[in-house]
Design an enzyme around this catalytic site. Structure first.
Site, mmCIF file in Angstrom:
data_model
loop_
_atom_site.group_PDB
_atom_site.id
_atom_site.type_symbol
_atom_site.label_atom_id
_atom_site.label_comp_id
_atom_site.label_asym_id
_atom_site.label_seq_id
_atom_site.Cartn_x
_atom_site.Cartn_y
_atom_site.Cartn_z
ATOM 1 N N LYS A 23 -55.500 12.170 -124.777
ATOM 2 C CA LYS A 23 -55.005 11.448 -125.951
ATOM 3 C C LYS A 23 -56.096 11.348 -127.012
ATOM 4 O O LYS A 23 -55.841 11.548 -128.206
ATOM 5 C CB LYS A 23 -54.527 10.049 -125.535
ATOM 6 C CG LYS A 23 -53.237 10.110 -124.723
ATOM 7 C CD LYS A 23 -52.903 8.797 -124.049
ATOM 8 C CE LYS A 23 -51.731 9.008 -123.086
ATOM 9 N NZ LYS A 23 -51.412 7.843 -122.265
ATOM 10 N N GLN A 67 -52.865 1.673 -120.947
ATOM 11 C CA GLN A 67 -52.695 2.761 -119.984
ATOM 12 C C GLN A 67 -52.301 2.195 -118.621
ATOM 13 O O GLN A 67 -52.972 1.320 -118.085
ATOM 14 C CB GLN A 67 -54.011 3.551 -119.895
ATOM 15 C CG GLN A 67 -53.960 4.783 -119.029
ATOM 16 C CD GLN A 67 -53.107 5.903 -119.614
ATOM 17 O OE1 GLN A 67 -52.935 6.020 -120.828
ATOM 18 N NE2 GLN A 67 -52.545 6.724 -118.751
ATOM 19 N N ASP A 90 -45.315 2.348 -126.720
ATOM 20 C CA ASP A 90 -44.732 2.745 -125.428
ATOM 21 C C ASP A 90 -43.413 2.053 -125.132
ATOM 22 O O ASP A 90 -42.812 2.287 -124.091
ATOM 23 C CB ASP A 90 -45.692 2.390 -124.288
ATOM 24 C CG ASP A 90 -46.624 3.510 -123.938
ATOM 25 O OD1 ASP A 90 -46.208 4.666 -124.072
ATOM 26 O OD2 ASP A 90 -47.756 3.214 -123.526
HETATM 27 N N1 GUE Z 1 -48.885 3.165 -121.123
HETATM 28 C C1 GUE Z 1 -48.764 4.409 -120.683
HETATM 29 N N2 GUE Z 1 -48.190 5.339 -121.456
HETATM 30 C C2 GUE Z 1 -48.061 6.630 -121.012
HETATM 31 O O1 GUE Z 1 -47.511 7.484 -121.713
HETATM 32 C C3 GUE Z 1 -48.573 6.956 -119.723
HETATM 33 C C4 GUE Z 1 -49.156 5.926 -118.965
HETATM 34 N N3 GUE Z 1 -49.236 4.677 -119.472
HETATM 35 N N4 GUE Z 1 -49.622 6.165 -117.731
HETATM 36 C C5 GUE Z 1 -49.557 7.470 -117.137
HETATM 37 C C6 GUE Z 1 -48.474 8.348 -117.735
HETATM 38 C C7 GUE Z 1 -48.672 9.811 -117.507
HETATM 39 N N5 GUE Z 1 -48.867 10.395 -118.815
HETATM 40 C C8 GUE Z 1 -49.234 11.726 -118.995
HETATM 41 C C9 GUE Z 1 -49.953 12.155 -120.084
HETATM 42 C C10 GUE Z 1 -50.399 13.462 -120.204
HETATM 43 C C11 GUE Z 1 -50.134 14.390 -119.236
HETATM 44 C C12 GUE Z 1 -50.636 15.781 -119.377
HETATM 45 O O2 GUE Z 1 -51.197 16.152 -120.377
HETATM 46 N N6 GUE Z 1 -50.506 16.622 -118.330
HETATM 47 C C13 GUE Z 1 -50.932 17.996 -118.312
HETATM 48 C C14 GUE Z 1 -52.186 18.231 -117.510
HETATM 49 C C15 GUE Z 1 -52.873 17.025 -116.984
HETATM 50 C C16 GUE Z 1 -54.001 17.327 -116.009
HETATM 51 O O3 GUE Z 1 -54.632 18.385 -116.068
HETATM 52 O O4 GUE Z 1 -54.224 16.451 -115.174
HETATM 53 C C17 GUE Z 1 -49.834 18.852 -117.740
HETATM 54 O O5 GUE Z 1 -48.946 18.330 -117.067
HETATM 55 O O6 GUE Z 1 -49.891 20.050 -117.962
HETATM 56 C C18 GUE Z 1 -49.400 13.996 -118.147
HETATM 57 C C19 GUE Z 1 -48.958 12.672 -118.028
HETATM 58 C C20 GUE Z 1 -48.775 9.420 -119.743
HETATM 59 N N7 GUE Z 1 -48.512 8.224 -119.177
#
Ligand code: GUE
Length: 275
Positions: A23, A67, A90
């Protein structure tokens, strides 16, 4: 004035560290003002609440993101409800969540992951109307709001959770959306021929940099007419949706009229996604 995002992170959950890093990288790329408030696991409820109240007042901050998950001694509900609703990117605050249930997709803010899933359905022209859609997971941020939004699109939604069997509901599904975060929970052989599958789950393989989804991807490939991969599927789009929400709250706080076309362009430069 530039849009401003404050991220509150507690502890060192390895997944959270990765997501927060992503982010922040996007904030930097897109010249979004950002502040990371990273606290040790030992922080008290009052200290977090105090931080949120400060950010609520701060003019340079348009969006506040706590988060998740938080450590068990902190009350997620109480913390969510401290966020000023107009800065809640969110949709965690109960007033915003209630509006979401009432307004569906017309709501100002749709939580990032459900918004990412709807975006995939739209761009793939997947019509859920009168389809059997099985959602696995009922979390407040993902499975539950997503199920409500699908219901409003007139899908026949089945929600599975830790106390339901999954197989029988996957077998009858035209569309499977798995948001459990359990490695390869959904077996390829369960999936109906021609079904469409969206894999929201992410599980980290300990001791590696690898992540896997909820679906047995390789085995599912011969069955499905569409499937999203992990990595490179819903995850990156989730982050794009955060920026879409930030753009919305920033427009609102600056009295600007939201230009949806412009907004979709913002989305395209934020991430390249291709399945
Ligand atoms: N308040 C809050 N808001 C959220 O939006 C929130 C949260 N908490 N807690 C956790 C989850 C999960 N989440 C992700 C963000 C980016 C990837 C992302 O970029 N994933 C990549 C790779 C990630 C890696 O390499 O580990 C992919 O799937 O290709 C995934 C999941 C947002 N979340």
């Amino acid at each position: 004035m530039r849009p401003g995002l404050a991220i509150i992170q507690v502890g060192n959950n390895p997944s959270s560290l990765t997501y927060v890093r992503k982010k922040i990288a996007l904030c930097e790329e897109n010249e979004v003002h950002h502040e990371l408030h990273h606290f040790p696991e030992s922080i008290t409820q009052q200290e977090i609440v105090h931080q949120i109240r400060t950010l609520n007042q701060q003019g340079s901050i348009d969006g506040i993101l706590v988060q998740l998950p938080l450590p068990p001694h902190l009350s997620r509900l109480e913390i969510s409800n401290e966020i000023k609703p107009s800065k809640d990117v969110d949709c965690l605050h109960m007033a915003n969540f209630q509006n979401l249930l009432q307004n569906g997709e017309d709501n100002d803010i749709i939580p990032c992951t459900p918004a990412a899933v709807l975006h995939i359905l739209d761009t793939q022209e997947i019509d859920v109307r009168n389809q059997n859609v099985t959602v696995i997971g009922r979390s407040q941020l993902v499975g539950f709001p997503l199920s409500v939004l699908l219901l409003r699109r007139n899908a026949k939604v089945t929600i599975c959770h830790s106390e339901t069997t999954v197989q029988e509901h996957v077998e009858k599904a035209d569309i499977v959306i798995s948001c459990a975060g359990h490695k390869e929970l959904v077996k390829g052989q369960w999936i109906k021929n021609g079904a469409k599958v969206i894999d929201v789950g992410i599980t980290r393989i300990p001791g590696t940099n690898k992540i896997v989804g909820d679906i047995e991807f390789q085995k599912a490939l011969s069955k499905v007419s569409f499937i999203t991969p992990v990595p490179g599927g819903v995850g990156p789009l989730t982050v794009s949706m955060l920026f879409k929400n930030l753009y919305r709250v920033w427009c609102r706080s600056n009295g600007l009229k939201l230009n949806i076309d412009e907004q979709d362009e913002e989305l395209d430069y934020a991430q390249n996604y291709q399945f």
